[in-house]
Design a protein around this motif. Sequence first.
Motif, PDB file in Angstrom:
ATOM      1  N   GLY A  99       0.823  -1.209   0.000  1.00 14.09           N
ATOM      2  CA  GLY A  99       0.000   0.000   0.000  1.00 14.09           C
ATOM      3  C   GLY A  99       0.853   1.254   0.000  1.00 14.09           C
ATOM      4  N   GLY A 100       0.224   2.356   0.370  1.00 14.24           N
ATOM      5  CA  GLY A 100       0.897   3.653   0.351  1.00 14.24           C
ATOM      6  C   GLY A 100       2.106   3.691   1.267  1.00 14.24           C
ATOM      7  N   SER A 101       2.033   2.982   2.376  1.00  9.31           N
ATOM      8  CA  SER A 101       3.160   3.021   3.311  1.00  9.31           C
ATOM      9  C   SER A 101       4.407   2.385   2.710  1.00  9.31           C
ATOM     10  CB  SER A 101       2.787   2.307   4.620  1.00  9.31           C
ATOM     11  OG  SER A 101       1.788   3.049   5.288  1.00  9.31           O
ATOM     12  N   VAL A 102       4.228   1.281   1.992  1.00 10.96           N
ATOM     13  CA  VAL A 102       5.378   0.623   1.364  1.00 10.96           C
ATOM     14  C   VAL A 102       5.899   1.486   0.216  1.00 10.96           C
ATOM     15  CG1 VAL A 102       6.150  -1.441   0.130  1.00 10.96           C
ATOM     16  CG2 VAL A 102       4.619  -1.673   2.099  1.00 10.96           C
ATOM     17  N   ALA A 103       4.985   2.062  -0.556  1.00  9.99           N
ATOM     18  CA  ALA A 103       5.415   2.933  -1.664  1.00  9.99           C
ATOM     19  C   ALA A 103       6.166   4.143  -1.114  1.00  9.99           C
ATOM     20  CB  ALA A 103       4.198   3.374  -2.482  1.00  9.99           C
ATOM     21  N   ASP A 104       5.584   4.782  -0.100  1.00  4.95           N
ATOM     22  CA  ASP A 104       6.233   5.966   0.491  1.00  4.95           C
ATOM     23  C   ASP A 104       7.582   5.600   1.103  1.00  4.95           C
ATOM     24  OD1 ASP A 104       3.948   7.381  -0.107  1.00  4.95           O
ATOM     25  OD2 ASP A 104       3.633   8.141   1.922  1.00  4.95           O
ATOM     26  N   GLY A 105       7.589   4.521   1.867  1.00  8.18           N
ATOM     27  CA  GLY A 105       8.825   4.103   2.533  1.00  8.18           C
ATOM     28  C   GLY A 105       9.912   3.818   1.501  1.00  8.18           C
ATOM     29  N   THR A 106       9.513   3.243   0.376  1.00  6.83           N
ATOM     30  CA  THR A 106      10.485   2.903  -0.658  1.00  6.83           C
ATOM     31  C   THR A 106      11.027   4.167  -1.337  1.00  6.83           C
ATOM     32  OG1 THR A 106       9.374   0.800  -0.916  1.00  6.83           O
ATOM     33  CG2 THR A 106      10.832   1.469  -2.726  1.00  6.83           C
ATOM     34  N   LYS A 107      10.177   5.180  -1.463  1.00  6.33           N
ATOM     35  CA  LYS A 107      10.683   6.462  -1.991  1.00  6.33           C
ATOM     36  C   LYS A 107      11.766   7.023  -1.065  1.00  6.33           C
ATOM     37  CE  LYS A 107       6.391   7.713  -4.315  1.00  6.33           C
ATOM     38  NZ  LYS A 107       5.193   8.578  -4.280  1.00  6.33           N
ATOM     39  N   PHE A 108      11.518   6.890   0.243  1.00  2.00           N
ATOM     40  CA  PHE A 108      12.531   7.386   1.179  1.00  2.00           C
ATOM     41  C   PHE A 108      13.821   6.556   1.062  1.00  2.00           C
ATOM     42  CE2 PHE A 108      14.860   7.320   5.138  1.00  2.00           C
ATOM     43  CZ  PHE A 108      15.131   8.681   5.279  1.00  2.00           C
ATOM     44  N   ILE A 109      13.688   5.244   0.996  1.00  2.00           N
ATOM     45  CA  ILE A 109      14.880   4.385   0.854  1.00  2.00           C
ATOM     46  C   ILE A 109      15.643   4.806  -0.407  1.00  2.00           C
ATOM     47  CG2 ILE A 109      15.675   2.012   0.459  1.00  2.00           C
ATOM     48  CD1 ILE A 109      12.997   1.097   1.855  1.00  2.00           C
ATOM     49  N   ALA A 110      14.890   5.016  -1.495  1.00  2.00           N
ATOM     50  CA  ALA A 110      15.501   5.377  -2.788  1.00  2.00           C
ATOM     51  C   ALA A 110      16.301   6.668  -2.672  1.00  2.00           C
ATOM     52  CB  ALA A 110      14.411   5.521  -3.851  1.00  2.00           C
ATOM     53  N   ALA A 111      15.737   7.650  -1.990  1.00  2.00           N
ATOM     54  CA  ALA A 111      16.406   8.945  -1.872  1.00  2.00           C
ATOM     55  C   ALA A 111      17.538   8.891  -0.842  1.00  2.00           C
ATOM     56  CB  ALA A 111      15.390  10.013  -1.484  1.00  2.00           C
ATOM     57  N   ALA A 112      17.294   8.214   0.276  1.00  2.00           N
ATOM     58  CA  ALA A 112      18.292   8.200   1.358  1.00  2.00           C
ATOM     59  C   ALA A 112      19.552   7.445   0.947  1.00  2.00           C
ATOM     60  CB  ALA A 112      17.690   7.583   2.624  1.00  2.00           C
ATOM     61  N   ALA A 113      19.386   6.412   0.107  1.00  2.00           N
ATOM     62  CA  ALA A 113      20.553   5.623  -0.319  1.00  2.00           C
ATOM     63  C   ALA A 113      21.495   6.420  -1.211  1.00  2.00           C
ATOM     64  CB  ALA A 113      20.077   4.365  -1.058  1.00  2.00           C
ATOM     65  N   ARG A 114      21.002   7.501  -1.783  1.00  2.00           N
ATOM     66  CA  ARG A 114      21.831   8.329  -2.679  1.00  2.00           C
ATOM     67  C   ARG A 114      22.037   9.740  -2.114  1.00  2.00           C
ATOM     68  NH1 ARG A 114      22.455   4.072  -4.605  1.00  2.00           N
ATOM     69  NH2 ARG A 114      21.978   3.281  -6.691  1.00  2.00           N
ATOM     70  N   TYR A 115      21.793   9.911  -0.810  1.00  2.00           N
ATOM     71  CA  TYR A 115      21.797  11.262  -0.237  1.00  2.00           C
ATOM     72  C   TYR A 115      23.151  11.616   0.337  1.00  2.00           C
ATOM     73  CZ  TYR A 115      19.479  15.316   1.917  1.00  2.00           C
ATOM     74  OH  TYR A 115      19.059  16.586   2.263  1.00  2.00           O
ATOM     75  N   ASP A 116      23.713  12.724  -0.133  1.00  2.00           N
ATOM     76  CA  ASP A 116      24.990  13.119   0.474  1.00  2.00           C
ATOM     77  C   ASP A 116      24.989  14.577   0.941  1.00  2.00           C
ATOM     78  OD1 ASP A 116      25.088  14.302  -1.972  1.00  2.00           O
ATOM     79  OD2 ASP A 116      26.571  12.900  -2.813  1.00  2.00           O
ATOM     80  N   ALA A 117      23.797  15.194   0.968  1.00  2.00           N
ATOM     81  CA  ALA A 117      23.728  16.600   1.404  1.00  2.00           C
ATOM     82  C   ALA A 117      23.929  16.724   2.919  1.00  2.00           C
ATOM     83  CB  ALA A 117      22.392  17.211   1.008  1.00  2.00           C
ATOM     84  N   ALA A 118      23.704  15.638   3.627  1.00  2.00           N
ATOM     85  CA  ALA A 118      23.881  15.684   5.085  1.00  2.00           C
ATOM     86  C   ALA A 118      24.194  14.285   5.581  1.00  2.00           C
ATOM     87  CB  ALA A 118      22.614  16.194   5.765  1.00  2.00           C
ATOM     88  N   GLU A 119      24.795  14.211   6.751  1.00  2.00           N
ATOM     89  CA  GLU A 119      25.133  12.939   7.385  1.00  2.00           C
ATOM     90  C   GLU A 119      23.848  12.141   7.686  1.00  2.00           C
ATOM     91  OE1 GLU A 119      28.610  10.945   9.234  1.00  2.00           O
ATOM     92  OE2 GLU A 119      28.406  12.598   7.846  1.00  2.00           O
ATOM     93  N   ASP A 120      22.854  12.866   8.220  1.00  2.00           N
ATOM     94  CA  ASP A 120      21.626  12.219   8.683  1.00  2.00           C
ATOM     95  C   ASP A 120      20.517  12.416   7.638  1.00  2.00           C
ATOM     96  OD1 ASP A 120      19.423  11.261   9.940  1.00  2.00           O
ATOM     97  OD2 ASP A 120      19.461  12.693  11.615  1.00  2.00           O
ATOM     98  N   PRO A 121      20.075  11.335   6.995  1.00  2.00           N
ATOM     99  CA  PRO A 121      19.051  11.460   5.950  1.00  2.00           C
ATOM    100  C   PRO A 121      17.693  11.972   6.463  1.00  2.00           C
ATOM    101  CG  PRO A 121      20.114   9.318   5.881  1.00  2.00           C
ATOM    102  CD  PRO A 121      20.558   9.966   7.154  1.00  2.00           C
ATOM    103  N   TRP A 122      17.502  12.070   7.769  1.00  2.00           N
ATOM    104  CA  TRP A 122      16.250  12.682   8.255  1.00  2.00           C
ATOM    105  C   TRP A 122      16.120  14.106   7.714  1.00  2.00           C
ATOM    106  CZ3 TRP A 122      11.694  11.278   9.641  1.00  2.00           C
ATOM    107  CH2 TRP A 122      10.832  12.179  10.266  1.00  2.00           C
TER     108      TRP A 122
END
Length: 387
Positions: A94-117
């Motif tokens: 559902g939406g939670s898995v889709a949303d959570g996966t968007k976050f995983i997708a972005a956080a795995a490639r995030y280098d603007a900050a140490e903490d992906p929050w």
Amino acid sequence: MNNFTLNTPTKILFGKGQIAELGREIPADARILITYGGGSIKKNGVLDQVRAALTGRTVFEFGGIEPNPTFETLMKAVEVVKAEQVDFLLAVGGGSVADGTKFIAAAARYDAAEDPWEILLTRGAKVKAAVKMGVVLTLPATGSESNNGAVISRQATGDKLPFFSAHTYPVFAVLDPVTTYSLPARQVANGVVDAFVHTVEQYLTYPAEGRIQDRFAEGILLTLIEEGPRALAEPENYDVRANVMWSATQALNGLIGAGVPQDWATHMIGHELTAMHGLDHAQTLAVVLPSVLAYKKEQKRAKLLQYADRVWGLRDGSEEQRIDGAIAATRAFFEQLGVGTRLSAYGLDGSTIPALIAKLEEHGGTALGEHQDVRLDDSRRILEAAR
Ligand code: NZQ
Ligand code: ZN
């Protein structure tokens, strides 16, 4: 009508049997991570269908994404993506898995900050890349399968915040209505309410000469009013399920909101109720929306009269009576689906309203609505009227 740029890049594979086709949408040499929730896809056979469609491919699995997906759980999946050099994410749920996966997708490639929050704190503004993803949707509600938004919760702090990024549109979404047959009644009702409220929040503002947008929105609302109760009464009626599923996607893929004012006050206040009290997302909307409409009756007068006429067929009586009738009909529709529309229905007496307003302030929800005039004191009154 306001200017707009509309890009709805998600390829939709709609209908019975379409899960079998998803392999073609993923590069042959991809290292794929299937993400899912608490296990409904194991019981209803959807995971088996997905595995079969990916026979011979390099596939990893990550389960346990909870409703209102948490940062804490998702960061464990980010570790898997990095360790296994995953380059395609397939969200199944559902939406939670889709949303959570968007976050995983972005956080795995995030280098603007140490903490992906920080992705949430900046609402996605600094996301420069994301792992590609697709969705196999099993719960029509959020529209997440073909939009670029996600809402992520953090258990440690009781926050629930959205982010958006051009990099987090799913590449494709498989919408097979048969996968929704196994939904519990509560989730069917939640989905109808969520899609209904998404439509209302892009429609019930003030006239902006968005005539196509208005007619599309009214079409979605009328379809949900007709088909929502039928989905509960006839769970295996394919066409009913198909129409509910397509309504929910259309409600939040950008189409009806392009070029018109939008009012997301109900959602922003509702997120605080979920973060603090754990109500389902749609339950919070059913509580807050009727109260927002009543509170903003004057500013929304013209569109409320249009809504009363075209959606609820209310053409007799004074303007006041038609407006009140439309708000009452909205509440009755949610109740008919079994979704309570008062805080008291969820055991809440209103004593936490000051704390909810403090959290709303912390999250920047100080100027909500289509006129940005729903201040903290207004949100407080809206919640008080929803007791
Ligand atoms: O976790 P599993 O075992 O899969 O069970 C789920 C979950 O318990 C179950 N379920 C899903 N499909 C099923 C099924 N059970 C049986 N058969 C099936 N076919 O349903 C339960 C709820 O799932 P969830 O994904 O949490 O529901 P929903 O799709 O309503 O998503 C809600 C989340 O989306 C966010 C909400 O805030 C909330 O966190 N939203 C996302 C939006 C977006 N990205 O655009 C917009 C929305 O306004 C919303 O805020
Ligand atoms: Zn929603």
